[in-house]
Design an enzyme around this catalytic site. Structure first.
Site, PDB file in Angstrom:
ATOM      1  CD  GLU A 284      -2.639  -1.187   2.636  1.00 19.23           C
ATOM      2  OE1 GLU A 284      -2.387  -0.300   3.479  1.00 19.23           O
ATOM      3  OE2 GLU A 284      -3.462  -2.099   2.831  1.00 19.23           O
ATOM      4  N   GLY A 286       2.104   5.026  -0.782  1.00 23.43           N
ATOM      5  CA  GLY A 286       1.496   6.314  -1.113  1.00 23.43           C
ATOM      6  C   GLY A 286       2.571   7.332  -1.426  1.00 23.43           C
ATOM      7  NE  ARG A 287       5.945   9.975   3.324  1.00 23.74           N
ATOM      8  CZ  ARG A 287       5.492  10.900   4.152  1.00 23.74           C
ATOM      9  NH1 ARG A 287       5.746  12.170   3.913  1.00 23.74           N
ATOM     10  NH2 ARG A 287       4.785  10.569   5.224  1.00 23.74           N
ATOM     11  CE1 TYR A 327       2.254  14.578  10.840  1.00 19.27           C
ATOM     12  CE2 TYR A 327       2.739  15.062   8.545  1.00 19.27           C
ATOM     13  CZ  TYR A 327       1.940  14.470   9.499  1.00 19.27           C
ATOM     14  OH  TYR A 327       0.832  13.767   9.108  1.00 19.27           O
ATOM     15  CB  CYS A 353      -3.830  35.436  11.040  1.00 16.88           C
ATOM     16  SG  CYS A 353      -3.651  36.575  12.415  1.00 16.88           S
TER      17      CYS A 353
END
Length: 425
Positions: A284, A286-287, A327, A353
């Site tokens: 699986e 992703g990145r 992170y 802001c």
């Protein structure tokens, strides 16, 4: 190879200069390389060639329909974590029989949707979820194929927010409870246990924790087989990381090396215990597929010198790219058309802001108002984690295909953001 490079002093995506993209589509804009995307997917698909294996793209990393379509055309399955993500797969032409449904909080409506489309498997993460899914499947006169996401209590050695395989994490069924959970699943009339799954975390640069988790899954599959609960697939999850370019950063494990070690261990196990009988292996990623395929293109609004810090204020912000604020993630920042002259140290910040609205800290840049910057390796967890904080429209998305440009997501305007709201009459 990188598909983002300086040519004649200007940063390009494949054969297109980034200033041309900014001129046509504005900023901030996510820019992706189609070639890089397909090369990254091929690194997984090629390593699985000739095997009973399936690559299920973890679409939470980047769920743009064009990206899903490109991957589906090459045979990808999809790892989803919501009913909305399933609808995206279907809209992109993906095969629901190649969909794995993960996530700790599946609703009854999401279960019904997935059962209606006959997805490959539910990765179940708790005993209450087993019973809910059994009830929903029974009410539809169906049987749900299930895999338990087992929490092997393996330290992925990654950021605590993206570590998912420890006892303290919310994910999965504890390893010590998994055998009884499978017995429970096997006894429920509208469930069919077909696999086992784990996912210990994200942005892993070393595959040793993943291989440790594999050994624990093998141990559990053997214990289940002894009770005549025979599983047909083993899902190793995702998590393989990419290099973000920080000084001293460890190089990630090559995809072919990691998959090769998984297959070697599985082959040895099946030969020793099951006379070579195969078991399907699912990944699986992703990145590792989309992370380095994209950049966030942004324009300098102001440079602001200060007594303690110099600020480079750009038109992208934490609502466009959340990773640094969430992170404290390091993102590589490059000048699109570098100037001559001495560099200064800048914090690259946005207009939101919040003091937490920063994209990079203490970077040596030679920039002036109006210049373009590219936030590199921004293809994963960029647009999918973005928000409309401060009533800011989310960025446009563009895919570069050689010399061609495709606008695959229009920029949101303020009217889009409050179109679903209403006044009290």
């Amino acid at each position: 190879m990188s598909h983002f490079f300086h040519l004649d002093g200007v940063l390009h995506a494949d054969s297109v200069a980034l200033p041309a993209i900014a001129a046509q589509f504005g900023t901030p804009t996510y820019v992706y390389s189609k070639t890089a995307l397909l090369e990254n997917f091929a690194s997984f698909a090629d390593a699985c060639e000739g095997r009973d294996a399936l690559v299920c793209y973890a679409m939470k990393a980047n769920s743009n329909l064009a990206i899903l379509d490109l991957l589906a055309q090459r045979g990808a399955g999809f790892d989803i974590v919501s009913g909305g993500e399933l609808l995206r797969v279907l809209a992109a032409g993906g095969d629901p029989r190649k969909v794995i449904f993960s996530g700790v909080g599946k609703s009854k409506a999401e279960m019904r949707l997935a059962l209606t489309h006959d997805i490959l498997c539910f990765n179940v993460e708790s005993i209450p979820e087993l019973h809910r899914l059994n009830e929903v499947a029974g009410s539809m006169g169906l049987t749900a194929r299930v895999s338990l996401r087992v929490n092997p209590n393996v330290d992925a050695k990654t950021h605590p927010y993206i570590a998912t395989g420890l006892k303290a994490n919310k994910f999965g069924v504890a390893f010590d409870d998994a055998l009884e959970a499978y017995r429970n699943a096997d006894d429920l009339p509208h469930l069919e246990p077909v696999g086992i799954d784990c996912h210990i975390g994200s942005q892993l640069l070393d595959d040793a924790p993943l291989l440790e988790a594999l050994d624990k899954l093998i141990e559990l599959v053997d214990a289940l087989a002894a009770e005549n609960i025979v599983l047909h697939h083993l899902d190793m999850g995702g998590g393989i990381g990419i290099r973000y370019g920080e000084d001293g950063e460890t190089e990630p494990v090559p995809v072919a090396d990691y998959l090769g070690r998984v297959f070697a261990r599985v082959d040895q196990w099946r030969a020793e215990k099951y006379a070579g009988a195969p078991i399907k292996v699912i990944f699986e990623p992703g990145r590792a597929i989309v992370g380095d395929t994209g950049v966030l293109l942004t324009r300098v609004e102001y440079t602001k010198p200060g007594a303690e810090k110099n600020f480079c204020i750009v038109d992208a912000a934490m609502n466009d790219l959340m990773r640094p604020a969430l992170y404290e993630a390091w993102m590589d920042v490059r000048e699109v058309a570098p100037h001559d002259g001495p560099a200064m140290l800048y914090d690259v910040v946005g207009p939101v802001c919040e003091s937490g609205d920063w994209l990079a800290r203490e970077r040596a840049l030679t920039v002036k108002q109006g210049d373009l910057l590219a936030i590199m390796q921004a293809g994963a967890y960029g647009l999918t984690m973005s928000s409309n904080y401060n009533t800011r429209g989310r960025a446009a998305e563009v895919i570069v295909d050689g010399s061609e440009l495709h606008l695959v997501r229009e920029r949101e305007n303020p009217a889009d953001l409050f179109a679903l709201e209403s006044l009290i009459k």
